[in-house]
Design a protein around this motif. Sequence first.
Motif, PDB file in Angstrom:
ATOM      1  N   ILE A 138      40.172  59.077  44.236  1.00 47.10           N
ATOM      2  CA  ILE A 138      40.710  57.593  42.779  1.00 47.10           C
ATOM      3  C   ILE A 138      41.608  58.792  41.953  1.00 47.10           C
ATOM      4  CG2 ILE A 138      41.011  56.362  40.776  1.00 47.10           C
ATOM      5  CD1 ILE A 138      37.843  56.674  40.994  1.00 47.10           C
ATOM      6  N   ARG A 139      42.763  57.598  42.421  1.00 46.40           N
ATOM      7  CA  ARG A 139      44.375  57.947  42.220  1.00 46.40           C
ATOM      8  C   ARG A 139      44.327  58.286  40.754  1.00 46.40           C
ATOM      9  NH1 ARG A 139      48.892  54.317  44.768  1.00 46.40           N
ATOM     10  NH2 ARG A 139      50.487  55.476  43.188  1.00 46.40           N
ATOM     11  N   THR A 140      44.723  59.873  40.411  1.00 46.14           N
ATOM     12  CA  THR A 140      44.391  59.459  38.854  1.00 46.14           C
ATOM     13  C   THR A 140      45.933  60.212  38.091  1.00 46.14           C
ATOM     14  OG1 THR A 140      43.986  61.424  38.433  1.00 46.14           O
ATOM     15  CG2 THR A 140      42.236  60.205  38.674  1.00 46.14           C
ATOM     16  N   SER A 141      46.006  59.229  36.652  1.00 47.40           N
ATOM     17  CA  SER A 141      47.328  60.353  36.309  1.00 47.40           C
ATOM     18  C   SER A 141      47.079  60.555  34.714  1.00 47.40           C
ATOM     19  CB  SER A 141      48.677  59.037  36.189  1.00 47.40           C
ATOM     20  OG  SER A 141      48.362  58.035  36.074  1.00 47.40           O
ATOM     21  N   VAL A 142      47.824  60.957  34.057  1.00 50.29           N
ATOM     22  CA  VAL A 142      47.305  61.612  32.597  1.00 50.29           C
ATOM     23  C   VAL A 142      48.561  60.433  31.640  1.00 50.29           C
ATOM     24  CG1 VAL A 142      48.598  63.731  32.347  1.00 50.29           C
ATOM     25  CG2 VAL A 142      46.954  62.796  30.972  1.00 50.29           C
ATOM     26  N   MET A 143      48.509  60.195  30.875  1.00 51.69           N
ATOM     27  CA  MET A 143      49.864  59.222  29.977  1.00 51.69           C
ATOM     28  C   MET A 143      49.043  60.408  28.443  1.00 51.69           C
ATOM     29  SD  MET A 143      51.693  57.184  30.936  1.00 51.69           S
ATOM     30  CE  MET A 143      51.755  56.307  29.466  1.00 51.69           C
ATOM     31  N   MET A 144      50.371  60.790  28.070  1.00 47.13           N
ATOM     32  CA  MET A 144      50.452  61.707  26.519  1.00 47.13           C
ATOM     33  C   MET A 144      51.353  60.613  25.980  1.00 47.13           C
ATOM     34  SD  MET A 144      51.689  65.412  25.493  1.00 47.13           S
ATOM     35  CE  MET A 144      51.618  66.061  24.137  1.00 47.13           C
ATOM     36  N   LEU A 201      36.229  44.141  37.080  1.00 51.19           N
ATOM     37  CA  LEU A 201      36.733  44.928  38.022  1.00 51.19           C
ATOM     38  C   LEU A 201      35.940  44.260  39.544  1.00 51.19           C
ATOM     39  CD1 LEU A 201      36.481  48.498  37.032  1.00 51.19           C
ATOM     40  CD2 LEU A 201      38.544  47.252  37.454  1.00 51.19           C
ATOM     41  N   GLU A 202      34.733  43.200  39.512  1.00 49.62           N
ATOM     42  CA  GLU A 202      33.591  42.787  40.561  1.00 49.62           C
ATOM     43  C   GLU A 202      34.549  41.794  41.262  1.00 49.62           C
ATOM     44  OE1 GLU A 202      29.181  43.846  38.950  1.00 49.62           O
ATOM     45  OE2 GLU A 202      30.503  41.415  38.128  1.00 49.62           O
ATOM     46  N   VAL A 203      35.225  41.318  40.274  1.00 44.43           N
ATOM     47  CA  VAL A 203      36.305  40.023  40.468  1.00 44.43           C
ATOM     48  C   VAL A 203      37.668  40.802  41.110  1.00 44.43           C
ATOM     49  CG1 VAL A 203      37.864  38.412  39.933  1.00 44.43           C
ATOM     50  CG2 VAL A 203      35.400  38.698  39.138  1.00 44.43           C
ATOM     51  N   LEU A 204      37.625  41.584  41.058  1.00 44.98           N
ATOM     52  CA  LEU A 204      39.201  42.330  41.663  1.00 44.98           C
ATOM     53  C   LEU A 204      39.271  42.777  43.131  1.00 44.98           C
ATOM     54  CD1 LEU A 204      41.436  44.020  38.382  1.00 44.98           C
ATOM     55  CD2 LEU A 204      41.875  42.072  39.677  1.00 44.98           C
ATOM     56  N   GLU A 205      37.637  43.409  42.344  1.00 44.18           N
ATOM     57  CA  GLU A 205      37.349  44.074  44.463  1.00 44.18           C
ATOM     58  C   GLU A 205      36.707  42.915  45.558  1.00 44.18           C
ATOM     59  OE1 GLU A 205      33.496  47.210  46.168  1.00 44.18           O
ATOM     60  OE2 GLU A 205      33.136  45.441  44.013  1.00 44.18           O
ATOM     61  N   ARG A 206      36.601  41.979  45.157  1.00 41.23           N
ATOM     62  CA  ARG A 206      36.065  41.164  45.873  1.00 41.23           C
ATOM     63  C   ARG A 206      37.367  40.683  45.975  1.00 41.23           C
ATOM     64  NH1 ARG A 206      31.891  39.466  42.250  1.00 41.23           N
ATOM     65  NH2 ARG A 206      33.100  37.774  41.586  1.00 41.23           N
ATOM     66  N   ALA A 207      38.390  40.445  45.828  1.00 37.36           N
ATOM     67  CA  ALA A 207      39.711  39.503  46.186  1.00 37.36           C
ATOM     68  C   ALA A 207      40.193  40.404  46.662  1.00 37.36           C
ATOM     69  CB  ALA A 207      40.238  38.741  45.254  1.00 37.36           C
ATOM     70  N   ASN A 208      39.990  42.115  46.447  1.00 37.49           N
ATOM     71  CA  ASN A 208      41.167  43.469  47.080  1.00 37.49           C
ATOM     72  C   ASN A 208      42.579  42.836  46.617  1.00 37.49           C
ATOM     73  OD1 ASN A 208      39.657  44.542  49.003  1.00 37.49           O
ATOM     74  ND2 ASN A 208      40.164  42.638  50.528  1.00 37.49           N
ATOM     75  N   LEU A 218      35.278  51.321  41.503  1.00 38.16           N
ATOM     76  CA  LEU A 218      36.343  52.286  41.803  1.00 38.16           C
ATOM     77  C   LEU A 218      36.961  53.051  43.192  1.00 38.16           C
ATOM     78  CD1 LEU A 218      37.002  53.103  38.197  1.00 38.16           C
ATOM     79  CD2 LEU A 218      38.268  51.110  38.831  1.00 38.16           C
ATOM     80  N   GLN A 219      35.577  53.860  43.639  1.00 37.45           N
ATOM     81  CA  GLN A 219      35.440  54.297  44.637  1.00 37.45           C
ATOM     82  C   GLN A 219      35.678  53.751  45.780  1.00 37.45           C
ATOM     83  OE1 GLN A 219      32.258  57.169  44.610  1.00 37.45           O
ATOM     84  NE2 GLN A 219      33.672  57.978  46.378  1.00 37.45           N
ATOM     85  N   ASN A 227      43.486  51.314  48.530  1.00 36.95           N
ATOM     86  CA  ASN A 227      44.765  51.922  48.050  1.00 36.95           C
ATOM     87  C   ASN A 227      44.882  50.509  46.421  1.00 36.95           C
ATOM     88  OD1 ASN A 227      46.754  53.523  46.574  1.00 36.95           O
ATOM     89  ND2 ASN A 227      48.325  52.692  48.609  1.00 36.95           N
ATOM     90  N   LEU A 228      43.668  50.466  46.314  1.00 39.58           N
ATOM     91  CA  LEU A 228      44.615  49.293  45.209  1.00 39.58           C
ATOM     92  C   LEU A 228      44.089  49.740  44.027  1.00 39.58           C
ATOM     93  CD1 LEU A 228      41.476  46.602  47.629  1.00 39.58           C
ATOM     94  CD2 LEU A 228      44.000  46.328  47.130  1.00 39.58           C
ATOM     95  N   VAL A 229      43.330  50.963  43.352  1.00 40.91           N
ATOM     96  CA  VAL A 229      43.117  51.418  42.112  1.00 40.91           C
ATOM     97  C   VAL A 229      44.239  52.512  41.595  1.00 40.91           C
ATOM     98  CG1 VAL A 229      41.396  52.568  42.256  1.00 40.91           C
ATOM     99  CG2 VAL A 229      41.475  51.565  40.359  1.00 40.91           C
TER     100      VAL A 229
END
Length: 385
Positions: free
Chosen positions: A253-259, A179-186, A205-206, A212-214
């Motif tokens: 954070i955009r959240t969803s539920v998976m059943m 996540l740290e790598v992904l955050e730095r790279a947007n 994540l916040q 709007n990256l996660v």
Amino acid sequence: MNEQSLAGQAAFAPANTADIADAMIVSSGLRIEVDRRRGRGAGLNPGGRFEPQRRETFDDGWQTLEELPPFKTEVQIEKPRTAITRNESPDIPFDRSINPYRGCEHGCIYCFARPTHAYMGLSAGLDFEARLFAKPDAARLLERELAKPGYKPRVIAIGTNTDPYQPIEKEWRIMREILEVLERANHPVSIVTKSALILRDLDILQRMAEKNLVRASLSVTTLDRKLARTMEPRASTPSKRLDALKALSEAGIRTSVMMAPVIPALNDHEIERVLEAANAAGATEAGYVILRLPLEVSPLFRDWLLQHYPDRYRHVMSLVRSMRGGKDYDADFSKRMKGAGPYAWQIARRFEMATKRLGMTRRGMPLRDDLFLPPNGSGVQLSLL
């Protein structure tokens, strides 16, 4: 106890076996004692499908050998060449993913990733839950791949195969480094997990959510603690997952539920209740997957079902096969996720009506990929010009 090697014998009964007697044959000679597998999902540990021999434990009557030790979690280091896995499956809404770990300690009996352990010469049963592989170089490899000339950013999915927040993540922290790598790279990322451990990375994540990256999805298969304990023994309890949904949602954070999965005659009656609870916790998106039983997963699930819910065995498997063309599984891309036939149609309509009533979407707005900045830190090959 002793071990016996059986060369050239099939480890399982046929996948389309419809009788309880055949399911008992599956267990014969392969069942692991309760004390050795306490806290695990699978009751069997058959050899991998590529192995030339199968080993069984048996009592030789002499009582001269010590009891075999319980299954303890062992972690080996895996050294992959790349971090990103590509796919071209037409029924999957992403073309790339990352798996920080191979195998999963959560021990979900229905996990469709179990058969992948056969490629390591291990069992899809208890080995999948106890003999794990960690990829500590994943973040470094990811950074290098994102820095390649011509790389086109699209959403990276994490948690679609094995859970990135399974218990060993507390020590290895590979997911946080990714996540740290992904955050730095947007770079946009979509996460699916059954663990409240995701809240450890709420800070990252916040910040990513502000761009709007996660998207974070919690898999909630049941609200029944007893069912969850036997079906997903080392995952967070249903209430903890809902609490995590609420905390993520309140953090913006955009959240969803998976059943996933919906299991006929076992948890399908909870569809509306799960969606209502997730919606109350702040989830705005929802999805589901019908039970999948590829390769070794079928006999493992049938054995589990026979041990824990013997009165439902015939009914559950009859409905499963009604959605799979009379088989335990159909790998056709158009059917493997949702099934086919009247019962599958009924599940789809119930899910559609419930999400519509609650104002939940099946797929929300896309994440941004126009903010991407190629990494240029340590481990990245620099340009000659």
